[in-house]
Design a protein around this motif. Structure first.
Motif, PDB file in Angstrom:
ATOM      1  N   GLU A 283       0.836  -1.212   0.000  1.00 35.19           N
ATOM      2  CA  GLU A 283       0.000   0.000   0.000  1.00 35.19           C
ATOM      3  C   GLU A 283       0.870   1.261   0.000  1.00 35.19           C
ATOM      4  O   GLU A 283       0.546   2.232  -0.683  1.00 35.19           O
ATOM      5  CB  GLU A 283      -0.929   0.008   1.210  1.00 35.19           C
TER       6      GLU A 283
ATOM      7  N   GLU B 269      -6.343   4.942   0.262  1.00 40.37           N
ATOM      8  CA  GLU B 269      -5.006   4.379   0.458  1.00 40.37           C
ATOM      9  C   GLU B 269      -4.423   4.816   1.800  1.00 40.37           C
ATOM     10  O   GLU B 269      -3.799   4.022   2.497  1.00 40.37           O
ATOM     11  CB  GLU B 269      -4.064   4.791  -0.675  1.00 40.37           C
TER      12      GLU B 269
ATOM     13  N   LYS C  29      -6.045   2.781   4.505  1.00 36.85           N
ATOM     14  CA  LYS C  29      -5.489   1.428   4.518  1.00 36.85           C
ATOM     15  C   LYS C  29      -4.126   1.407   5.194  1.00 36.85           C
ATOM     16  O   LYS C  29      -3.832   0.537   6.001  1.00 36.85           O
ATOM     17  CB  LYS C  29      -5.351   0.889   3.095  1.00 36.85           C
TER      18      LYS C  29
ATOM     19  N   GLU D  92      -3.277  -0.662   8.525  1.00 36.53           N
ATOM     20  CA  GLU D  92      -2.257  -1.698   8.432  1.00 36.53           C
ATOM     21  C   GLU D  92      -1.067  -1.374   9.335  1.00 36.53           C
ATOM     22  O   GLU D  92      -0.455  -2.273   9.907  1.00 36.53           O
ATOM     23  CB  GLU D  92      -1.823  -1.890   6.987  1.00 36.53           C
TER      24      GLU D  92
END
Length: 154
Positions: free
Chosen positions: A91, A123, A126, A130
């Motif tokens: 990512e 993005e 994410k 993460e």
């Protein structure tokens, strides 16, 4: 044959690290061999050492099974951390480039590149989630190792 069954039962049902299981079975095998060399029957020798289930229960009562569970949990967290770290890397790379790139090969000598934009907000979200997941995984691994070290020191 009963000796092999006895030792195999202990080896298979004992929840301990592999090295400890092998060592314990070797020691029990030597003890049985010594007793057989003294003239005892296999049944008498096994009765003197104790049934396989009693030996396994005695080992678990010492709390050594919990140590193997801690190690297994640490390994699981490491594997989850590797997967989440890979996703995070992917990512971040997409976010850094600003687009996804796909190569479509129609034949061995030709390739058509297709670039398309990304939704930066999605993005970033994410990457944040993460990152949090990766930090949780690393934190759990460190916590498990510290917990094991403290137990060894006691």
């Amino acid at each position: 044959m009963k000796k092999k069954k006895y030792l195999m039962k202990i080896f298979m049902h004992l929840h301990a690290p592999l090295k400890e299981r092998i060592q314990m079975v070797k020691d029990l095998g030597r003890s049985l061999d010594d007793k057989l060399a003294e003239g005892e029957t296999i049944e008498e020798a096994i009765a003197e050492l104790g049934e396989a289930s009693d030996i396994i229960q005695e080992y678990e009562d010492l709390g050594l099974r919990k140590r193997t569970k801690e190690w297994a949990l640490a390994v699981i967290w490491i594997l989850i951390g590797i997967v989440v770290g890979y996703l995070l890397f992917t990512e971040c790379r997409i976010l850094y480039r600003g687009y996804n790139y796909i190569i479509i090969r129609t034949s061995p000598n030709t390739g058509v590149g297709v670039a398309y934009g990304i939704n930066v907000g999605a993005e970033v979200v994410k990457v944040v989630f993460e990152s949090i997941g990766f930090i949780i995984c690393v934190g759990n691994v460190i916590w498990h190792f510290i917990k094991q070290k403290r137990k060894k020191e006691m």
